[in-house]
Design a protein around this motif. Structure first.
Motif, PDB file in Angstrom:
ATOM      1  N   VAL A  96       0.862  -1.176   0.000  1.00 16.95           N
ATOM      2  CA  VAL A  96       0.000   0.000   0.000  1.00 16.95           C
ATOM      3  C   VAL A  96       0.898   1.225   0.000  1.00 16.95           C
ATOM      4  CG1 VAL A  96      -1.749   1.264   1.308  1.00 16.95           C
ATOM      5  CG2 VAL A  96      -1.821  -1.236   1.231  1.00 16.95           C
ATOM      6  N   LEU A  97       0.749   2.071  -1.006  1.00 18.86           N
ATOM      7  CA  LEU A  97       1.504   3.310  -1.120  1.00 18.86           C
ATOM      8  C   LEU A  97       0.764   4.250  -2.056  1.00 18.86           C
ATOM      9  CD1 LEU A  97       4.597   3.068  -3.445  1.00 18.86           C
ATOM     10  CD2 LEU A  97       2.883   1.304  -3.406  1.00 18.86           C
ATOM     11  N   ASP A  98       1.154   5.492  -2.064  1.00 18.21           N
ATOM     12  CA  ASP A  98       0.521   6.479  -2.952  1.00 18.21           C
ATOM     13  C   ASP A  98       1.297   6.503  -4.260  1.00 18.21           C
ATOM     14  OD1 ASP A  98      -0.803   8.555  -4.143  1.00 18.21           O
ATOM     15  OD2 ASP A  98      -0.332  10.046  -2.612  1.00 18.21           O
ATOM     16  N   VAL A  99       0.853   5.732  -5.231  1.00 19.06           N
ATOM     17  CA  VAL A  99       1.547   5.580  -6.509  1.00 19.06           C
ATOM     18  C   VAL A  99       1.521   6.874  -7.317  1.00 19.06           C
ATOM     19  CG1 VAL A  99       1.525   4.378  -8.733  1.00 19.06           C
ATOM     20  CG2 VAL A  99       1.157   3.095  -6.637  1.00 19.06           C
ATOM     21  N   ASN A 100       0.380   7.547  -7.357  1.00 27.95           N
ATOM     22  CA  ASN A 100       0.226   8.698  -8.247  1.00 27.95           C
ATOM     23  C   ASN A 100       0.262  10.050  -7.520  1.00 27.95           C
ATOM     24  OD1 ASN A 100      -2.207   8.365  -6.972  1.00 27.95           O
ATOM     25  ND2 ASN A 100      -3.452   8.446  -8.816  1.00 27.95           N
ATOM     26  N   ASN A 101       0.702  10.049  -6.279  1.00 25.35           N
ATOM     27  CA  ASN A 101       0.874  11.293  -5.499  1.00 25.35           C
ATOM     28  C   ASN A 101      -0.376  12.157  -5.435  1.00 25.35           C
ATOM     29  OD1 ASN A 101       3.668  10.809  -4.896  1.00 25.35           O
ATOM     30  ND2 ASN A 101       4.110  11.338  -7.029  1.00 25.35           N
ATOM     31  N   ASP A 102      -1.540  11.520  -5.270  1.00 24.29           N
ATOM     32  CA  ASP A 102      -2.778  12.298  -5.144  1.00 24.29           C
ATOM     33  C   ASP A 102      -3.269  12.392  -3.699  1.00 24.29           C
ATOM     34  OD1 ASP A 102      -3.733   9.745  -4.669  1.00 24.29           O
ATOM     35  OD2 ASP A 102      -5.295   9.809  -6.205  1.00 24.29           O
ATOM     36  N   GLY A 103      -2.468  11.866  -2.760  1.00 20.57           N
ATOM     37  CA  GLY A 103      -2.835  11.918  -1.350  1.00 20.57           C
ATOM     38  C   GLY A 103      -3.685  10.752  -0.890  1.00 20.57           C
ATOM     39  N   HIS A 104      -4.017   9.831  -1.785  1.00 21.27           N
ATOM     40  CA  HIS A 104      -4.812   8.653  -1.433  1.00 21.27           C
ATOM     41  C   HIS A 104      -3.946   7.406  -1.577  1.00 21.27           C
ATOM     42  CE1 HIS A 104      -8.255  11.255  -1.512  1.00 21.27           C
ATOM     43  NE2 HIS A 104      -8.163  11.458  -2.818  1.00 21.27           N
ATOM     44  N   VAL A 105      -4.123   6.458  -0.649  1.00 17.85           N
ATOM     45  CA  VAL A 105      -3.348   5.227  -0.740  1.00 17.85           C
ATOM     46  C   VAL A 105      -3.841   4.386  -1.909  1.00 17.85           C
ATOM     47  CG1 VAL A 105      -2.668   5.127   1.685  1.00 17.85           C
ATOM     48  CG2 VAL A 105      -4.767   4.005   0.957  1.00 17.85           C
ATOM     49  N   GLY A 108      18.759   4.237  -1.635  1.00 15.12           N
ATOM     50  CA  GLY A 108      19.599   5.416  -1.431  1.00 15.12           C
ATOM     51  C   GLY A 108      19.065   6.405  -0.412  1.00 15.12           C
ATOM     52  N   LYS A 109      19.748   7.541  -0.345  1.00 14.76           N
ATOM     53  CA  LYS A 109      19.382   8.589   0.604  1.00 14.76           C
ATOM     54  C   LYS A 109      18.053   9.244   0.258  1.00 14.76           C
ATOM     55  CE  LYS A 109      24.112   9.662   1.872  1.00 14.76           C
ATOM     56  NZ  LYS A 109      25.151  10.666   1.941  1.00 14.76           N
ATOM     57  N   SER A 110      17.721   9.272  -1.019  1.00 19.30           N
ATOM     58  CA  SER A 110      16.468   9.909  -1.434  1.00 19.30           C
ATOM     59  C   SER A 110      15.255   9.023  -1.163  1.00 19.30           C
ATOM     60  CB  SER A 110      16.515  10.260  -2.925  1.00 19.30           C
ATOM     61  OG  SER A 110      16.649   9.072  -3.687  1.00 19.30           O
ATOM     62  N   GLY A 111      15.486   7.724  -0.923  1.00 24.86           N
ATOM     63  CA  GLY A 111      14.384   6.820  -0.614  1.00 24.86           C
ATOM     64  C   GLY A 111      13.502   6.493  -1.789  1.00 24.86           C
ATOM     65  N   VAL A 112      14.079   6.453  -2.995  1.00 31.81           N
ATOM     66  CA  VAL A 112      13.300   6.110  -4.188  1.00 31.81           C
ATOM     67  C   VAL A 112      12.672   4.733  -3.981  1.00 31.81           C
ATOM     68  CG1 VAL A 112      13.429   5.595  -6.663  1.00 31.81           C
ATOM     69  CG2 VAL A 112      14.752   7.484  -5.706  1.00 31.81           C
ATOM     70  N   PRO A 113      11.327   4.625  -4.137  1.00 30.99           N
ATOM     71  CA  PRO A 113      10.689   3.322  -3.892  1.00 30.99           C
ATOM     72  C   PRO A 113      10.930   2.324  -5.023  1.00 30.99           C
ATOM     73  CG  PRO A 113       9.047   4.969  -4.493  1.00 30.99           C
ATOM     74  CD  PRO A 113      10.362   5.670  -4.432  1.00 30.99           C
ATOM     75  N   LEU A 114      11.264   1.095  -4.622  1.00 27.22           N
ATOM     76  CA  LEU A 114      11.436  -0.021  -5.552  1.00 27.22           C
ATOM     77  C   LEU A 114      10.523  -1.141  -5.081  1.00 27.22           C
ATOM     78  CD1 LEU A 114      13.073  -1.373  -7.916  1.00 27.22           C
ATOM     79  CD2 LEU A 114      14.588  -2.259  -6.139  1.00 27.22           C
ATOM     80  N   SER A 122       7.506   7.762 -12.968  1.00 25.41           N
ATOM     81  CA  SER A 122       6.773   9.022 -13.087  1.00 25.41           C
ATOM     82  C   SER A 122       5.363   8.766 -12.595  1.00 25.41           C
ATOM     83  CB  SER A 122       6.753   9.504 -14.537  1.00 25.41           C
ATOM     84  OG  SER A 122       6.087   8.570 -15.356  1.00 25.41           O
ATOM     85  N   GLU A 123       4.536   9.786 -12.577  1.00 21.95           N
ATOM     86  CA  GLU A 123       3.187   9.600 -12.090  1.00 21.95           C
ATOM     87  C   GLU A 123       2.458   8.500 -12.854  1.00 21.95           C
ATOM     88  OE1 GLU A 123      -0.833  12.246 -11.967  1.00 21.95           O
ATOM     89  OE2 GLU A 123       1.005  13.231 -11.363  1.00 21.95           O
ATOM     90  N   GLN A 124       1.878   7.569 -12.114  1.00 24.51           N
ATOM     91  CA  GLN A 124       1.111   6.441 -12.629  1.00 24.51           C
ATOM     92  C   GLN A 124       1.921   5.544 -13.583  1.00 24.51           C
ATOM     93  OE1 GLN A 124      -2.614   7.718 -14.252  1.00 24.51           O
ATOM     94  NE2 GLN A 124      -3.324   8.548 -12.339  1.00 24.51           N
TER      95      GLN A 124
END
Length: 192
Positions: A93-102, A161-167, A184-186
Protein backbone atom coordinates in the motif's frame (compact mmCIF):
# COMPACT_ATOMS: atom_id res chain seq x y z
CA UNK A 1 -12.05 -31.34 3.85
CA UNK A 2 -13.25 -28.60 1.56
CA UNK A 3 -16.87 -29.13 0.53
CA UNK A 4 -19.62 -27.42 -1.44
CA UNK A 5 -23.34 -27.83 -1.90
CA UNK A 6 -24.36 -29.72 -5.05
CA UNK A 7 -28.02 -30.43 -5.74
CA UNK A 8 -28.88 -30.24 -2.06
CA UNK A 9 -26.08 -32.40 -0.69
CA UNK A 10 -22.62 -31.61 0.62
CA UNK A 11 -19.91 -33.02 -1.66
CA UNK A 12 -16.12 -32.71 -1.59
CA UNK A 13 -14.49 -30.09 -3.77
CA UNK A 14 -11.42 -32.28 -4.32
CA UNK A 15 -11.77 -35.41 -6.40
CA UNK A 16 -10.96 -39.00 -5.51
CA UNK A 17 -7.26 -38.72 -6.35
CA UNK A 18 -6.49 -35.77 -4.05
CA UNK A 19 -8.86 -36.96 -1.34
CA UNK A 20 -7.40 -40.48 -1.23
CA UNK A 21 -3.87 -39.08 -0.95
CA UNK A 22 -4.94 -37.42 2.31
CA UNK A 23 -7.23 -40.23 3.45
CA UNK A 24 -6.15 -43.58 1.90
CA UNK A 25 -9.32 -45.45 2.98
CA UNK A 26 -11.21 -43.54 0.28
CA UNK A 27 -9.47 -45.46 -2.53
CA UNK A 28 -10.57 -48.75 -0.96
CA UNK A 29 -14.11 -47.61 -0.15
CA UNK A 30 -14.71 -46.05 -3.59
CA UNK A 31 -13.04 -48.16 -6.26
CA UNK A 32 -14.11 -45.91 -9.14
CA UNK A 33 -13.98 -42.17 -9.68
CA UNK A 34 -17.67 -42.30 -10.63
CA UNK A 35 -18.67 -43.88 -7.31
CA UNK A 36 -16.74 -41.21 -5.41
CA UNK A 37 -18.17 -38.40 -7.56
CA UNK A 38 -21.73 -39.49 -6.75
CA UNK A 39 -21.19 -39.84 -2.99
CA UNK A 40 -22.06 -37.25 -0.36
CA UNK A 41 -19.67 -36.25 2.43
CA UNK A 42 -21.70 -38.41 4.82
CA UNK A 43 -21.30 -41.45 2.59
CA UNK A 44 -17.56 -40.84 2.26
CA UNK A 45 -16.59 -39.98 5.83
CA UNK A 46 -19.57 -41.21 7.85
CA UNK A 47 -22.39 -39.09 9.25
CA UNK A 48 -21.24 -39.67 12.86
CA UNK A 49 -17.74 -38.42 12.05
CA UNK A 50 -19.11 -35.32 10.32
CA UNK A 51 -21.37 -34.58 13.29
CA UNK A 52 -18.30 -34.48 15.58
CA UNK A 53 -16.13 -32.46 13.16
CA UNK A 54 -15.46 -28.73 13.31
CA UNK A 55 -17.50 -26.96 10.63
CA UNK A 56 -16.39 -23.62 9.16
CA UNK A 57 -18.08 -21.77 6.31
CA UNK A 58 -16.67 -19.21 3.88
CA UNK A 59 -19.27 -16.73 2.73
CA UNK A 60 -17.22 -14.10 0.92
CA UNK A 61 -14.82 -15.36 -1.73
CA UNK A 62 -13.46 -12.09 -3.09
CA UNK A 63 -10.21 -10.19 -2.64
CA UNK A 64 -11.22 -7.11 -0.72
CA UNK A 65 -10.13 -4.38 1.68
CA UNK A 66 -11.66 -3.96 5.10
CA UNK A 67 -11.58 -0.43 6.51
CA UNK A 68 -11.69 0.29 10.23
CA UNK A 69 -14.28 3.04 10.67
CA UNK A 70 -13.67 3.21 14.44
CA UNK A 71 -16.03 2.37 17.24
CA UNK A 72 -16.04 -1.32 16.30
CA UNK A 73 -17.37 -0.61 12.80
CA UNK A 74 -15.77 -2.13 9.73
CA UNK A 75 -16.49 -1.48 6.07
CA UNK A 76 -15.86 -4.10 3.38
CA UNK A 77 -14.97 -3.12 -0.20
CA UNK A 78 -14.45 -5.75 -2.90
CA UNK A 79 -11.51 -5.01 -5.16
CA UNK A 80 -12.21 -4.61 -8.91
CA UNK A 81 -12.24 -7.53 -11.35
CA UNK A 82 -8.57 -7.13 -12.30
CA UNK A 83 -7.68 -8.09 -8.71
CA UNK A 84 -9.97 -11.15 -8.80
CA UNK A 85 -8.27 -12.94 -11.73
CA UNK A 86 -5.66 -14.65 -9.51
CA UNK A 87 -4.84 -15.04 -5.84
CA UNK A 88 -3.19 -12.03 -4.22
CA UNK A 89 -0.06 -13.41 -2.58
CA UNK A 90 1.62 -10.09 -1.91
CA UNK A 91 0.55 -6.47 -1.78
CA UNK A 92 1.98 -3.08 -0.94
CA UNK A 93 0.00 0.00 0.00
CA UNK A 94 1.50 3.31 -1.12
CA UNK A 95 0.52 6.48 -2.95
CA UNK A 96 1.55 5.58 -6.51
CA UNK A 97 0.23 8.70 -8.25
CA UNK A 98 0.87 11.29 -5.50
CA UNK A 99 -2.78 12.30 -5.14
CA UNK A 100 -2.84 11.92 -1.35
CA UNK A 101 -4.81 8.65 -1.43
CA UNK A 102 -3.35 5.23 -0.74
CA UNK A 103 -3.15 2.86 -3.68
CA UNK A 104 -2.57 -0.90 -3.79
CA UNK A 105 0.00 -2.78 -5.84
CA UNK A 106 -0.69 -6.53 -5.78
CA UNK A 107 0.80 -9.68 -7.31
CA UNK A 108 0.11 -13.39 -7.23
CA UNK A 109 -0.22 -16.69 -9.03
CA UNK A 110 -0.25 -20.31 -7.89
CA UNK A 111 1.33 -22.73 -10.32
CA UNK A 112 1.98 -25.65 -7.93
CA UNK A 113 -1.45 -27.26 -7.61
CA UNK A 114 -2.78 -30.80 -7.41
CA UNK A 115 -3.38 -32.73 -10.60
CA UNK A 116 -7.16 -32.22 -10.24
CA UNK A 117 -6.91 -28.47 -9.80
CA UNK A 118 -6.16 -25.94 -12.50
CA UNK A 119 -3.25 -23.55 -12.10
CA UNK A 120 -4.12 -20.11 -10.82
CA UNK A 121 -2.06 -18.29 -13.42
CA UNK A 122 -4.21 -15.36 -14.56
CA UNK A 123 -2.34 -12.77 -12.52
CA UNK A 124 -0.10 -10.19 -14.12
CA UNK A 125 0.05 -7.93 -11.09
CA UNK A 126 -2.15 -4.91 -10.70
CA UNK A 127 -2.01 -1.30 -9.63
CA UNK A 128 -5.24 -0.14 -8.01
CA UNK A 129 -5.65 3.61 -7.58
CA UNK A 130 -7.50 4.56 -4.40
CA UNK A 131 -10.17 7.25 -4.25
CA UNK A 132 -9.73 7.94 -0.52
CA UNK A 133 -13.16 6.47 0.25
CA UNK A 134 -12.33 2.76 0.05
CA UNK A 135 -12.82 2.41 -3.69
CA UNK A 136 -10.06 1.33 -6.05
CA UNK A 137 -9.81 1.70 -9.82
CA UNK A 138 -7.43 -0.57 -11.77
CA UNK A 139 -4.73 1.09 -13.80
CA UNK A 140 -4.32 -0.81 -17.11
CA UNK A 141 -1.04 -2.69 -17.49
CA UNK A 142 0.06 -0.56 -20.45
CA UNK A 143 -0.26 2.53 -18.24
CA UNK A 144 1.16 1.13 -15.00
CA UNK A 145 4.12 -0.70 -16.55
CA UNK A 146 3.67 -3.53 -14.00
CA UNK A 147 3.69 -6.98 -15.56
CA UNK A 148 4.44 -9.63 -12.93
CA UNK A 149 3.10 -12.75 -14.65
CA UNK A 150 5.37 -15.40 -13.15
CA UNK A 151 4.65 -17.59 -10.09
CA UNK A 152 4.60 -14.47 -7.88
CA UNK A 153 4.55 -15.27 -4.17
CA UNK A 154 5.30 -11.95 -2.47
CA UNK A 155 5.85 -8.27 -2.98
CA UNK A 156 7.93 -5.86 -0.92
CA UNK A 157 8.64 -2.14 -1.00
CA UNK A 158 12.31 -1.24 -0.69
CA UNK A 159 13.60 2.34 -0.51
CA UNK A 160 16.83 3.02 -2.42
CA UNK A 161 19.60 5.42 -1.43
CA UNK A 162 19.38 8.59 0.60
CA UNK A 163 16.47 9.91 -1.43
CA UNK A 164 14.38 6.82 -0.61
CA UNK A 165 13.30 6.11 -4.19
CA UNK A 166 10.69 3.32 -3.89
CA UNK A 167 11.44 -0.02 -5.55
CA UNK A 168 8.79 -2.74 -5.68
CA UNK A 169 10.38 -6.20 -5.57
CA UNK A 170 8.44 -9.31 -6.62
CA UNK A 171 9.57 -12.73 -5.35
CA UNK A 172 8.77 -15.50 -7.85
CA UNK A 173 8.77 -19.13 -6.75
CA UNK A 174 11.73 -20.90 -8.44
CA UNK A 175 12.29 -17.80 -10.55
CA UNK A 176 14.12 -14.48 -10.64
CA UNK A 177 13.31 -11.47 -8.53
CA UNK A 178 11.63 -8.70 -10.47
CA UNK A 179 11.76 -5.03 -9.60
CA UNK A 180 9.91 -1.88 -10.59
CA UNK A 181 10.72 1.66 -9.51
CA UNK A 182 8.40 4.62 -9.60
CA UNK A 183 9.46 6.35 -12.81
CA UNK A 184 6.77 9.02 -13.09
CA UNK A 185 3.19 9.60 -12.09
CA UNK A 186 1.11 6.44 -12.63
CA UNK A 187 4.01 4.64 -14.31
CA UNK A 188 6.34 1.97 -12.97
CA UNK A 189 9.58 1.14 -14.73
CA UNK A 190 10.93 -2.41 -14.62
CA UNK A 191 14.44 -2.95 -13.38
CA UNK A 192 16.63 -5.98 -12.80
Amino acid sequence: MLAKDYKGKAVPVRGRQCSSEQCPMIANKFETFDAFANASLGQIYGEENLAKALHLQAKHMYSCVVLNQGGGKWELHDLPGMAQSAPINGSVVLDVNNDGHVDIVAVGNNWGVEVETIRYDGGTGCVLLGDGKGGFKPLPTHKSGLFAWENAKDLALVRLGKSGVPLLVVANNNGPLQGWRLASEQRLAQGR
